[in-house]
Scaffold this motif. Structure first.
Motif, PDB file in Angstrom:
ATOM      1  N   GLY A   1      45.417  46.368  36.525  1.00 55.05           N
ATOM      2  CA  GLY A   1      44.592  47.051  36.737  1.00 55.05           C
ATOM      3  C   GLY A   1      45.274  48.639  36.807  1.00 55.05           C
ATOM      4  O   GLY A   1      44.927  49.469  36.511  1.00 55.05           O
TER       5      GLY A   1
ATOM      6  N   GLY B   1      38.295  51.619  44.851  1.00 50.36           N
ATOM      7  CA  GLY B   1      38.334  50.793  43.155  1.00 50.36           C
ATOM      8  C   GLY B   1      37.270  49.370  43.889  1.00 50.36           C
ATOM      9  O   GLY B   1      36.721  49.561  44.710  1.00 50.36           O
TER      10      GLY B   1
ATOM     11  N   TRP C   1      41.809  46.009  39.911  1.00 45.73           N
ATOM     12  CA  TRP C   1      41.432  47.638  39.382  1.00 45.73           C
ATOM     13  C   TRP C   1      40.382  47.277  41.013  1.00 45.73           C
ATOM     14  O   TRP C   1      39.878  47.982  41.192  1.00 45.73           O
ATOM     15  CB  TRP C   1      39.841  47.652  38.575  1.00 45.73           C
ATOM     16  CG  TRP C   1      40.215  47.833  37.434  1.00 45.73           C
ATOM     17  CD1 TRP C   1      40.678  46.955  36.242  1.00 45.73           C
ATOM     18  CD2 TRP C   1      40.344  49.430  36.895  1.00 45.73           C
ATOM     19  NE1 TRP C   1      41.267  47.756  35.037  1.00 45.73           N
ATOM     20  CE2 TRP C   1      40.640  49.396  35.642  1.00 45.73           C
ATOM     21  CE3 TRP C   1      40.233  50.218  37.316  1.00 45.73           C
ATOM     22  CZ2 TRP C   1      41.457  50.102  34.713  1.00 45.73           C
ATOM     23  CZ3 TRP C   1      40.853  51.837  36.260  1.00 45.73           C
ATOM     24  CH2 TRP C   1      40.662  51.368  35.341  1.00 45.73           C
TER      25      TRP C   1
END
Length: 554
Positions: free
Chosen positions: A211, A162, A121
């Motif tokens: 992610g 992110g 992520w």
């Protein structure tokens, strides 16, 4: 079947609406793509030259201003960026840019492969896998670019925000749900410009790993949800009008996701529910855990059954998928994969002999030998599969994550920013604990997170002043959108490695079950891939063969 492009359908729909409903997006004029504004890229595909048109654009009309100096992309211990390293951006818009690669001969009906990154992520710069002079093949199990180009698909790569990036004003603009918002903005950009480039924005296939796999599933589950419109308006996404209404959609046709890191609010509980007995027995690759870790593991494990049972999930055969049946469901998935490879001619070692396993990582390939103390094959079929032995086997291929696996910052003796915590909290806060256990056990005074600083437990905080934290969790969780009014992708291809311990197998099986139950979903192709750790794009021939099949039916 006659194919009608989304652009044609959308034009017909809009023409029938009252004039007051046809206000275009506030930034649509600026986001229109000039069809002549492309560069030419020449690659080699299956030994022959192939010419591509490359379009590069910023897909947001009001992109976030980024700092020139950013944390390094290289990962340090625990999966966080190496703290001492920085990088200088050549392009401060890279996190909200895309590159569209159109192969010669691509038609208006061609699928569009939307490739996202965001490992862990983290933020992802625009770093296309399609490069000038690159060599690709159509028959490899690890070359999705070659498979896509050979099929005549348009290949789209995006940069997206992110965790781990810094804005020009010093804040942290990659907090949830930024990555999801950016992917949706890229989809809207493709929809806005569907009439000027080959390929169909009605056939967008989003794909990613880890992610990026989690991001892909959230986008696939939450199509057209109005919950994201305020965030899309903030960055000037296509189709979002000044009054906040939308004239474009952001649903997708299909998703191909590998080892999706998702359902983060419950992932720690699922992890300990599956592995707590292994930890307590001290049979993991890294030995016995601390007393604090053992206590936390037990507490987290106790919380998962009630959550899982509350979802009301069923297995593919219609039987309930609950805490009482989940482990047997995992056994069935593992056995199904064993049967598949046996039919393909793979030899399974006898009980007590070693599996020879190839692990692939950033440093290359590593060969390990792990005893088979869980699987017996007789006459070419699975005769016995012991779930506890299988879980021990998995933990011998890679050490279990610390406790908690995801929300571990500032609790349970963990030091530093080491979990997924930097995905959550306000843009001016380094991190936030995002689960009841992680929040309530926070032991770092002055970090702005936890009972110690707020005087409230997690339930009270997220019900009041911290409601935005609960919203962040919901907006990056596909489970929160499947089965709702959001438009889910009709086609799902989900893979998780059979020896991947990065998240619980229960999370992946629950996701597949939730997707199957959504009224918009037509098919879910799920498997635990043979002797594969945390990785993606390892079965490209199967994945893109599946995609060709579902496209042919439309």
């Amino acid at each position: 079947m006659t194919y009608t492009s989304r652009a044609a359908l959308l034009a017909a729909t809009l023409a029938a609406l009252p004039v007051t409903a046809m206000a275009q997006g506030a930034f649509d004029d600026a986001l229109r793509l000039d069809p002549a504004a492309f560069t030419t890229v020449t690659v080699t595909l299956d030994g022959a030259p192939l010419t591509l048109r490359r379009y590069t654009a910023v897909y947001a009309g009001n992109p976030v201003a980024m700092a020139t100096e950013q944390p390094a992309r290289s990962m340090g211990p625990g999966g966080s960026p190496a703290a001492a390293d920085t990088q200088t951006l050549d392009d401060t818009l890279t996190y909200q840019s895309l590159a569209i690669f159109v192969p010669e001969g691509a038609t208006d009906a061609a699928a569009m492969i939307l490739n996202v990154s965001n490992s862990g992520w983290f933020a992802s710069e625009l770093e296309p896998e399609v490069v000038e002079g690159g060599t690709y093949v159509s028959d490899s199990d690890t070359d999705k670019v070659g498979a896509a180009l050979a099929a005549g698909y348009v290949f789209v790569e995006i940069g997206s925000r992110g965790r781990g990036i810094v804005a020009a004003d010093g804040t942290l603009p990659g907090k949830a749900p930024a990555a999801v918002v950016d992917a949706k903005a890229a989809i809207r950009y493709l929809r806005l410009n569907d009439d000027v480039i080959p390929g169909s924005a009605d056939r967008i296939v989003i794909t990613g790993t880890s992610g990026g796999g989690g991001l892909s599933t959230v986008v696939a589950a939450s199509g057209n949800s109005p919950d994201y419109l305020p965030y899309l308006a903030d960055i000037g996404a296509a189709g979002v009008a000044a009054d906040g209404s939308s004239t474009l959609t952001d649903d997708v046709f299909a998703v191909i996701a590998y080892c999706a890191i998702t359902d983060l609010g419950h992932a720690d509980m699922a992890y300990e529910w599956l592995y707590q007995g292994i930890r307590s027995a001290g049979t993991t690759a890294d030995g016995v855990w601390s007393d604090a870790g053992q206590a936390a593991s037990a507490t987290l494990a106790e919380g998962y059954p009630a959550y899982l049972d509350s979802l009301g999930l069923t297995q593919a055969d219609g039987t309930p998928l609950t805490a009482a049946t989940m482990k047997s469901a995992i056994v069935a998935e593992v056995a199904r994969e064993v049967d598949r490879v046996l039919a393909a001619g793979v030899t399974v070692p006898a009980r007590g002999a070693d599996f020879d396993i190839t692990l692939r990582g950033r440093g290359g390939e590593t060969q390990i030998a792990v005893p088979n103390d869980w699987l017996t094959v007789t006459d070419g079929a699975v005769a016995d599969l012991d779930i506890d032995g299988f879980l021990r086997f998995v933990t011998q291929t890679a050490a279990l994550k610390p406790v908690p696996a995801f929300d571990r910052t500032a609790n349970t003796g963990n030091e530093g920013v080491d979990g997924e915590n930097t995905l959550f909290g306000t843009p001016d806060a380094a991190y936030a604990n995002f689960t009841p256990y992680g929040w309530n056990a926070n032991a770092v005074a002055g970090d702005g997170s936890g009972m110690d600083d707020t005087g409230m437990d997690f339930a009270a905080w997220t019900a009041g002043e911290g409601a935005a934290l609960a919203e962040q969790l919901r907006l990056v969780n596909p489970m929160a959108h499947l089965g709702t009014d959001a438009v889910a992708a009709p086609h799902w291809y989900l893979r998780h490695g059979m020896i991947d311990r990065d998240t619980s197998f229960a999370v992946e099986l629950a996701l597949a079950a939730a997707a199957r139950a959504d009224a918009d979903v037509e098919d879910v192709n799920f498997a635990l891939h043979w002797m594969t750790a945390h990785a993606g794009d390892y079965d490209v021939q199967t994945a893109y063969g599946w995609l060709a099949g579902v496209l042919a039916d439309k």
